[in-house]
Design an enzyme around this catalytic site. Structure first.
Site, mmCIF file in Angstrom:
data_model
loop_
_atom_site.group_PDB
_atom_site.id
_atom_site.type_symbol
_atom_site.label_atom_id
_atom_site.label_comp_id
_atom_site.label_asym_id
_atom_site.label_seq_id
_atom_site.Cartn_x
_atom_site.Cartn_y
_atom_site.Cartn_z
ATOM 1 N N ASP A 24 21.810 22.424 11.312
ATOM 2 C CA ASP A 24 21.285 23.357 12.326
ATOM 3 C C ASP A 24 20.970 22.731 13.684
ATOM 4 O OD1 ASP A 24 21.442 24.946 10.116
ATOM 5 O OD2 ASP A 24 19.324 25.455 10.021
ATOM 6 N N GLU B 104 22.245 27.951 11.169
ATOM 7 C CA GLU B 104 21.489 29.093 10.643
ATOM 8 C C GLU B 104 21.790 30.308 11.504
ATOM 9 O OE1 GLU B 104 17.214 28.605 10.326
ATOM 10 O OE2 GLU B 104 16.944 30.714 9.771
ATOM 11 N N LYS C 89 24.955 29.653 7.410
ATOM 12 C CA LYS C 89 23.984 29.961 6.348
ATOM 13 C C LYS C 89 22.975 30.994 6.840
ATOM 14 C CE LYS C 89 21.027 25.897 7.206
ATOM 15 N NZ LYS C 89 19.804 26.595 7.517
ATOM 16 N N LYS D 5 17.325 29.329 4.929
ATOM 17 C CA LYS D 5 16.866 28.005 5.344
ATOM 18 C C LYS D 5 17.649 26.923 4.598
ATOM 19 C CE LYS D 5 13.808 30.036 7.890
ATOM 20 N NZ LYS D 5 14.265 30.379 9.246
ATOM 21 N N VAL E 267 17.642 19.541 11.819
ATOM 22 C CA VAL E 267 16.323 20.135 12.089
ATOM 23 C C VAL E 267 16.163 21.456 11.330
ATOM 24 C CG1 VAL E 267 16.197 19.070 14.362
ATOM 25 C CG2 VAL E 267 17.188 21.357 14.158
ATOM 26 N N THR E 268 14.904 21.858 11.131
ATOM 27 C CA THR E 268 13.700 21.083 11.281
ATOM 28 C C THR E 268 13.325 20.468 9.932
ATOM 29 O OG1 THR E 268 12.250 22.992 10.835
ATOM 30 C CG2 THR E 268 12.798 22.535 13.135
ATOM 31 N N CYS F 215 14.472 23.751 7.247
ATOM 32 C CA CYS F 215 15.840 23.764 6.713
ATOM 33 C C CYS F 215 16.246 22.445 6.069
ATOM 34 C CB CYS F 215 16.812 24.185 7.801
ATOM 35 S SG CYS F 215 16.548 25.914 8.258
ATOM 36 N N GLN G 117 6.289 9.981 -5.415
ATOM 37 C CA GLN G 117 6.446 10.061 -6.876
ATOM 38 C C GLN G 117 7.800 9.500 -7.339
ATOM 39 O OE1 GLN G 117 4.689 13.751 -8.718
ATOM 40 N NE2 GLN G 117 4.839 14.474 -6.603
HETATM 41 C C1 C5J Z 1 15.496 25.471 10.729
HETATM 42 C C2 C5J Z 1 13.871 27.167 11.277
HETATM 43 N N1 C5J Z 1 16.741 25.134 10.957
HETATM 44 N N2 C5J Z 1 12.886 26.311 11.487
HETATM 45 N N3 C5J Z 1 15.141 26.761 11.033
HETATM 46 O O1 C5J Z 1 14.695 24.660 10.314
HETATM 47 O O2 C5J Z 1 13.668 28.348 11.344
#
Ligand code: C5J
Length: 224
Positions: free
Chosen positions: A24, A72, A129, A132, A157-158, A162, A202
């Site tokens: 993204d 996205e 997509k 997320k 990102v972020t 995602c 973990q």
């Molecule tokens: C992504 C979002 N790509 N934060 N989208 O993380 O909405």
């Protein structure tokens, strides 16, 4: 086999079975004047990833390894946009509406495009997509299986949205994920730190973390 110094322990991978996933890196999230900034976010927090991703991308391209980009977004008729996602946040200008770079998170609009610095090459699959996660409602898993991929180098990102959702989906499907700490970013520094810690906690509950420099060093020590 290259071995990368990583958390929680060294990450070994076979380059031919490893794909670079770039999540993204779209204008609406990264560019001043886009949707992310319209929501009050500081996009400079995300822009630090561009140069390190470009360097890793260059390495993958030089070695002719698989590179996959995601975006996205939604169909222009919004039939793949859940009402819950559309209404979340009570925004006066939200997904599907006309924003500063065209209709927000709608395929084909200017803001939906991948930033110029990381434009995909024609042979690099781009996964559109609606969610997320990169596996939900996409053919990502089919593409990975057809290429014999078992490990993913994850960037984009972020971090806490995602990237995390994708790493969790990948982990449940049996993929080994190495997340590059300087190639992922959040608008919120605290989320960035904690999201990265969660991946490697973990014993590597979702995967491994390391820097792009450590990955490139491993490639240089053992080119494929
Ligand atoms: C992504 C979002 N790509 N934060 N989208 O993380 O909405």
């Amino acid at each position: 086999m290259p071995v990368v110094s990583a958390l929680p322990y060294a990450f070994s991978f076979e380059p031919e079975k490893t794909a670079l996933l770039i999540i993204d890196m779209q204008r609406d999230f990264l560019e001043p004047g886009g949707f992310g900034e319209m929501l009050g976010n500081d996009v400079s927090q995300l822009r630090t990833t561009i140069e390190p991703i470009r360097e890793v991308l260059e390495r993958f391209r030089q070695q002719q390894l698989l590179v996959i980009h995601t975006r996205e977004g939604h169909r222009p008729d919004l039939t793949d946009l859940p009402a819950s996602k559309r209404s979340r946040g009570n925004l006066s200008c939200g997904i599907g509406d006309v924003g500063p770079m065209g209709r927000i998170l709608v395929r084909g609009e200017a803001g939906h495009a991948i930033i110029d610095e990381l434009q995909p090459l024609p042979n690099e699959p781009v996964i559109d997509k609606p969610g997320k996660g990169s596996f939900y409602a996409t053919d990502l898993q089919t593409i990975l299986q057809n290429h014999g991929i078992t490990s993913l180098i994850v960037t984009g990102v972020t971090t806490e949205v995602c990237v995390h959702t994708t790493v969790r989906e990948a982990n449940d499907r049996g993929y080994e994920c190495l997340v590059l700490t300087d190639c992922v970013a959040s608008y919120f520094p605290e989320f960035q730190r904690v999201a990265l810690e969660m991946i490697a906690a973990q014993g590597g509950i979702f995967g491994w973390t390391t820097s792009s420099e450590a990955l490139i060093t491993a490639f240089e020590k053992e080119p494929s």
